[in-house]
Design a protein around this motif. Structure first.
Motif, PDB file in Angstrom:
ATOM      1  N   PHE A  86       0.818  -1.206   0.000  1.00 59.84           N
ATOM      2  CA  PHE A  86       0.000   0.000   0.000  1.00 59.84           C
ATOM      3  C   PHE A  86       0.852   1.257   0.000  1.00 59.84           C
ATOM      4  O   PHE A  86       2.021   1.232   0.385  1.00 59.84           O
ATOM      5  CB  PHE A  86      -0.955   0.021   1.211  1.00 59.84           C
ATOM      6  CG  PHE A  86      -0.260  -0.022   2.542  1.00 59.84           C
ATOM      7  CD1 PHE A  86       0.139   1.143   3.161  1.00 59.84           C
ATOM      8  CD2 PHE A  86      -0.013  -1.226   3.178  1.00 59.84           C
ATOM      9  CE1 PHE A  86       0.772   1.121   4.394  1.00 59.84           C
ATOM     10  CE2 PHE A  86       0.609  -1.265   4.406  1.00 59.84           C
ATOM     11  CZ  PHE A  86       1.013  -0.096   5.016  1.00 59.84           C
ATOM     12  N   GLY A  87       0.259   2.319  -0.462  1.00 58.09           N
ATOM     13  CA  GLY A  87       0.886   3.638  -0.456  1.00 58.09           C
ATOM     14  C   GLY A  87      -0.193   4.700  -0.393  1.00 58.09           C
ATOM     15  O   GLY A  87      -1.182   4.630  -1.130  1.00 58.09           O
ATOM     16  N   TYR A  88      -0.036   5.652   0.506  1.00 56.30           N
ATOM     17  CA  TYR A  88      -0.992   6.731   0.673  1.00 56.30           C
ATOM     18  C   TYR A  88      -0.279   8.070   0.636  1.00 56.30           C
ATOM     19  O   TYR A  88       0.802   8.215   1.193  1.00 56.30           O
ATOM     20  CB  TYR A  88      -1.731   6.627   2.023  1.00 56.30           C
ATOM     21  CG  TYR A  88      -2.451   5.344   2.243  1.00 56.30           C
ATOM     22  CD1 TYR A  88      -3.670   5.094   1.619  1.00 56.30           C
ATOM     23  CD2 TYR A  88      -1.936   4.379   3.095  1.00 56.30           C
ATOM     24  CE1 TYR A  88      -4.340   3.904   1.831  1.00 56.30           C
ATOM     25  CE2 TYR A  88      -2.600   3.185   3.321  1.00 56.30           C
ATOM     26  CZ  TYR A  88      -3.800   2.953   2.691  1.00 56.30           C
ATOM     27  OH  TYR A  88      -4.451   1.777   2.896  1.00 56.30           O
ATOM     28  N   TYR A  89      -0.906   9.014  -0.010  1.00 56.01           N
ATOM     29  CA  TYR A  89      -0.407  10.392   0.033  1.00 56.01           C
ATOM     30  C   TYR A  89      -1.609  11.297   0.238  1.00 56.01           C
ATOM     31  O   TYR A  89      -2.494  11.370  -0.614  1.00 56.01           O
ATOM     32  CB  TYR A  89       0.340  10.763  -1.238  1.00 56.01           C
ATOM     33  CG  TYR A  89       0.846  12.184  -1.204  1.00 56.01           C
ATOM     34  CD1 TYR A  89       1.827  12.551  -0.301  1.00 56.01           C
ATOM     35  CD2 TYR A  89       0.327  13.147  -2.044  1.00 56.01           C
ATOM     36  CE1 TYR A  89       2.276  13.857  -0.232  1.00 56.01           C
ATOM     37  CE2 TYR A  89       0.777  14.448  -1.989  1.00 56.01           C
ATOM     38  CZ  TYR A  89       1.751  14.805  -1.089  1.00 56.01           C
ATOM     39  OH  TYR A  89       2.197  16.091  -1.010  1.00 56.01           O
ATOM     40  N   TYR A  90      -1.679  11.945   1.388  1.00 54.55           N
ATOM     41  CA  TYR A  90      -2.839  12.767   1.740  1.00 54.55           C
ATOM     42  C   TYR A  90      -2.689  14.223   1.297  1.00 54.55           C
ATOM     43  O   TYR A  90      -3.485  15.061   1.677  1.00 54.55           O
ATOM     44  CB  TYR A  90      -3.084  12.690   3.250  1.00 54.55           C
ATOM     45  CG  TYR A  90      -3.462  11.311   3.701  1.00 54.55           C
ATOM     46  CD1 TYR A  90      -4.696  10.766   3.396  1.00 54.55           C
ATOM     47  CD2 TYR A  90      -2.568  10.530   4.422  1.00 54.55           C
ATOM     48  CE1 TYR A  90      -5.041   9.495   3.801  1.00 54.55           C
ATOM     49  CE2 TYR A  90      -2.899   9.255   4.832  1.00 54.55           C
ATOM     50  CZ  TYR A  90      -4.143   8.752   4.525  1.00 54.55           C
ATOM     51  OH  TYR A  90      -4.470   7.484   4.919  1.00 54.55           O
ATOM     52  N   ASP A  91      -1.689  14.502   0.497  1.00 53.28           N
ATOM     53  CA  ASP A  91      -1.457  15.833  -0.063  1.00 53.28           C
ATOM     54  C   ASP A  91      -1.479  16.920   1.007  1.00 53.28           C
ATOM     55  O   ASP A  91      -2.322  17.801   1.019  1.00 53.28           O
ATOM     56  CB  ASP A  91      -2.452  16.157  -1.171  1.00 53.28           C
ATOM     57  CG  ASP A  91      -1.981  17.310  -2.045  1.00 53.28           C
ATOM     58  OD1 ASP A  91      -0.795  17.678  -1.959  1.00 53.28           O
ATOM     59  OD2 ASP A  91      -2.792  17.840  -2.816  1.00 53.28           O
ATOM     60  N   THR A  92      -0.515  16.843   1.900  1.00 51.20           N
ATOM     61  CA  THR A  92      -0.376  17.865   2.948  1.00 51.20           C
ATOM     62  C   THR A  92       0.455  19.049   2.461  1.00 51.20           C
ATOM     63  O   THR A  92       0.693  19.989   3.230  1.00 51.20           O
ATOM     64  CB  THR A  92       0.276  17.276   4.206  1.00 51.20           C
ATOM     65  OG1 THR A  92       1.546  16.729   3.859  1.00 51.20           O
ATOM     66  CG2 THR A  92      -0.604  16.186   4.797  1.00 51.20           C
ATOM     67  N   GLN A  93       0.864  19.004   1.198  1.00 53.10           N
ATOM     68  CA  GLN A  93       1.657  20.096   0.637  1.00 53.10           C
ATOM     69  C   GLN A  93       0.785  21.352   0.552  1.00 53.10           C
ATOM     70  O   GLN A  93      -0.347  21.300   0.066  1.00 53.10           O
ATOM     71  CB  GLN A  93       2.176  19.710  -0.739  1.00 53.10           C
ATOM     72  CG  GLN A  93       3.178  20.686  -1.293  1.00 53.10           C
ATOM     73  CD  GLN A  93       3.719  20.206  -2.623  1.00 53.10           C
ATOM     74  OE1 GLN A  93       2.961  19.831  -3.494  1.00 53.10           O
ATOM     75  NE2 GLN A  93       5.018  20.256  -2.774  1.00 53.10           N
ATOM     76  N   SER A  94       1.310  22.465   1.037  1.00 51.03           N
ATOM     77  CA  SER A  94       0.557  23.716   0.982  1.00 51.03           C
ATOM     78  C   SER A  94       1.511  24.905   0.971  1.00 51.03           C
ATOM     79  O   SER A  94       2.666  24.798   1.380  1.00 51.03           O
ATOM     80  CB  SER A  94      -0.387  23.812   2.183  1.00 51.03           C
ATOM     81  OG  SER A  94       0.342  23.842   3.385  1.00 51.03           O
TER      82      SER A  94
END
Length: 95
Positions: A86-94
């Protein structure tokens, strides 16, 4: 469960009037085993710059989080001979 991680937070004053501030933040979470899951390492880098107006009652800030898009959760497990990845990226880039 306690996770092993390292972090570095650095605050810098950029002028004599102490009205221009810079903050650099970096953290690294080591690869670990969590129950049946073997999780990969994670890292994140953030930066902020802040200007304090002369009366220091108002602040103007510019901030960027997860600058290099490295705050990703990855891992795998094997249960009853079945492999799961599995791999998750919750896009916390801001910004």
């Amino acid at each position: 469960m306690k996770y092993k991680s390292d972090k570095a937070i650095n605050d810098f004053i950029l002028n004599r009037g102490k009205s221009l501030l810079l903050n650099l933040n970096y953290w690294y979470s080591f690869q670990r085993i969590d129950g049946i899951y073997e999780n990969g390492a994670m890292t994140s880098t953030s930066i902020s710059i802040q200007y304090l107006l002369p009366d220091k009652d108002l602040k103007i800030s510019l901030k960027g989080d997860d600058l290099f898009r490295t705050e990703k959760i990855t891992g795998n497990s094997v249960v009853n001979g079945i492999y799961q990845n599995f791999g998750y990226y919750y896009d916390t880039q801001s910004f």
